[in-house]
Design an enzyme around this catalytic site. Sequence first.
Site, PDB file in Angstrom:
ATOM      1  N   ASP A  51       0.866  -1.172   0.000  1.00 29.24           N
ATOM      2  CA  ASP A  51       0.000   0.000   0.000  1.00 29.24           C
ATOM      3  C   ASP A  51       0.911   1.233   0.000  1.00 29.24           C
ATOM      4  OD1 ASP A  51      -2.361   1.664   0.661  1.00 29.24           O
ATOM      5  OD2 ASP A  51      -1.319   1.873   2.594  1.00 29.24           O
ATOM      6  N   ALA A  71       0.293   5.331   1.355  1.00 28.22           N
ATOM      7  CA  ALA A  71       0.371   6.157   2.564  1.00 28.22           C
ATOM      8  C   ALA A  71       0.275   5.311   3.833  1.00 28.22           C
ATOM      9  CB  ALA A  71      -0.735   7.203   2.560  1.00 28.22           C
ATOM     10  N   LYS A 124     -11.298   6.306  -2.499  1.00 26.50           N
ATOM     11  CA  LYS A 124     -11.525   7.629  -1.902  1.00 26.50           C
ATOM     12  C   LYS A 124     -12.944   8.180  -2.154  1.00 26.50           C
ATOM     13  CE  LYS A 124      -7.594   8.034   0.213  1.00 26.50           C
ATOM     14  NZ  LYS A 124      -7.499   6.613   0.573  1.00 26.50           N
ATOM     15  N   ASP A 156      -1.236  -0.966   6.041  1.00 28.70           N
ATOM     16  CA  ASP A 156      -1.294  -0.390   7.388  1.00 28.70           C
ATOM     17  C   ASP A 156      -2.720  -0.110   7.838  1.00 28.70           C
ATOM     18  OD1 ASP A 156      -1.406   1.774   5.424  1.00 28.70           O
ATOM     19  OD2 ASP A 156      -1.433   3.074   7.208  1.00 28.70           O
TER      20      ASP A 156
END
Length: 630
Positions: A9, A11, A50, A184
Site C-alpha cells: 500500500d 500512505a 476515496k 497499514d
Amino acid sequence: MKIKAVVCDWAGTTIDYGSRAPIIGFQQAFAKFGVTLDPALIRQDLGLDKRAHVQKMLEDAAIWQPISQQLASTSQQFVTDTVYKEFQETINQALVETAILKPGVSTLLAYLTEKHIAVATTSGYTQAMIEKLLPTVASQGYHPRVNITSELTGGIGRPHSAMLDLAIKRLGLTDSSGVIKVGDTINDIKEGVAAGAISVGVVEGSNLIGMSETEFTALPQSEQTQLKVAARAQFYASGANYVVTTIADVIPLIEQLEQQAARSNAPLLLTPGPLTTSESVKAVMMVDHGTWDDEYKKMTQHIRRQLLELASAEASDFSAVLLQGSGTYGVEATLETIPKDSSATLLIAINGAYGQRMSEIADRIGVKHLDLIFDETEPVDLDKVSDFVTVHPEITHFAVVHGETTTGILNPIETLIPAMVDRNIVTIVDAMSTFGGIPINVNQLNVDYLISSSNKCVQGVPGFSFVIANVHQLTQTAGNARSLSLDLYDQWRCFEDHDGKWRFTSPTHVVYAFEQALLELKQEGGVAKRYQRYSENEARLRQRMVAAGFTPILTPTVQSPVITSFKYPSESFRFRDFYLYLKERGFIIYPGKVSKMNSFRIGNIGEIYPTDIDRLVDLIQAYVSEPVQS
Ligand SMILES: *Cc1c(COP(=O)(O)O)cnc(C)c1O
C-alpha cells in the site's frame, strides 16, 4: 515457499508516516463546506476507495446536512461528486508534501532487488494521484513495477481482492502463492486475505496508530508500546497472517517463510553425500554466473588458497586443483598421474567399497597395481602394509581411503602415510568424506595427493572434486594422463598460468555455493568445531540407537563421526519399508554397503544437529515398536 512479490500500500505503509495526507486532504476539503472532521472518524475507513470514502462519511447526518444545505441539493450523487472533486484538489498538495519514504523502506527495497523479488502497489488513491507520487518516490529510489488503482478494476477497491489480483496478473504471476501484501489499514489486511496472499500489517507509522513520527516519538515509551500492542491486535483480528513492527521487518519474515518451506518440503539428507546444506548455501545458486570474468577467477583462487589453509598445507609445497565432476573424477584424475608402464606399481589398501573402486579405476586406465585387502570392519593395518611393501620393492605408489564411507571406519593415515613417505613411495589419500570434518594436517603427513569433493564435509553441493597436491610431485607428471578431461597436471597448469581460470566449463553455481560453504565453515569455528558437532551427532545417534535395540557394526574406537552403520534389528526387518517410513517423515537414510551382512547407514555430517538426530531416533523408535507399512 519461494517469495515472488511484495505488494505494498502507499500512505502509512511505504510513504507518509502515520498516513497524514488523506487526513489533511479530507479535513481541508470538508472544511470548504463548513464541516470540521474528526481525524479519528476519517481513519475508521481509510484504505477504502476515496470516492467511496467520501460517500461513506456523507452518510453521517451531521455531515450531510450542512453540506447538502450549502450546495442546495439533495442529490446524493451530486453532493458526493462535488465534495470528492474538492478533495482531489486538496489532497494533491498534501500528497507531495508527505511523499517521503518511511524508515526501513529503502532497506527492504535493496533486499528485494538483490533477491529479485518484484515490488508492486495497490492503492485507495486515484490513478492521477499515483502519477503525482511516482516521480517523487522515484527520486528516493522507489520504483514499483506495477501500480494498480480501482480505476483499473471497474471501481472495485478494497476490501475486495480485485486490485491485488490484477497486480499479481500484471507481474506475470499465475496466482497469489508466494505473494506478500503489506499494508497499514484493516482494509489492506482484508484485501490481502481475500486474494489468498500472505497478508501483513505494519505497525509503526501506520494509519492504525495515526500519528506523525514527531508526535509518536514524543510519547512516553509505555504509551508507544500500548498503541503498538493495540494495533497488532487489530491487524490480527482482521485476519492478518503476520504483523511486523517496521516495514524492514518484512526481510526476516521472508527469510523465515522461505526457510520454513524449504525445510518442510525437503527431507534432511543423512546420506553423505550429497548432504543437507544450509539455506544460505542453496540461496547463492539462485543467480546465474558467468565464468570468464575476473571476479570468478579471483574467487576460484580464493577457494584454492582456503583449501590449503584448511588442510594445513604450505603454499610453497602444495597446490589445490579443482576438477569438474564428482569425487570419483578426482580419484581417477589422481590415478591418471601414475605412469602406465612397468616403472610404477600402485599398492591399494582396501577395506571397503571406495578402496575397491580405486582398484577398478586402476584396472580400467591400465595402472599396474597390487591390492592388499582387509576386513571391512577392521582398519588398514600399518604393520601388514609395511611387511607387504618390504616383500614388494616394485611398489612406487600407495593409495588408501581415510574415512571408508562403506562402514564409517577411519583408517590411520597419520601413521600409514609418513611410513610410506619414508620409503620414498608416492602417497594418495581419498579423504573424500573426512576433509573439512576431521582435522587433517597435510604438511605433517607430507602426503602427495589428498582428494575430496564439494559435497561432503565442507557442506557444499555436488559438482566438483579437488586434489591437494604436492607440487614437486605433480610437476613430474606432465603427459602421464591418457585422458584429456581427467588430466590433473593440465588442469593445474591452467589454474596456475591463467590466474584461476578453469579448463573447460566449470560448475559456476556450485563454485559460488562452495565459497559460501567455506565461509560458513569458518563462521562455525573451523574444522575443529565442525568435527566436534559431527562427533556429538555420532555419539547421540549411537547411544540412542543402541538404547532402541540396534547394533552398530563398528566398535567406537575405529568409528568416524561421518557415518554409522547398523545391523538389521531382526530377520523380518524390511529396509525399504523403513526407508519410506522415514522419508515420509523428513529423513533420507542410506542402505548398507557392507558385503557380508545386512545393514543400513545413517550419516552424521551436513547441516545436521543433535536435535535432528533426536527427532530421527524418536521416529525410528516409533517404527520398531509398531512397524507401519508404507
Ligand atoms: C563420496 C565418496 C567418494 C566419491 O564418490 P562420488 O560418488 O564420486 O562422489 C569417494 N570416496 C569416498 C570415501 C566417499 O565417501
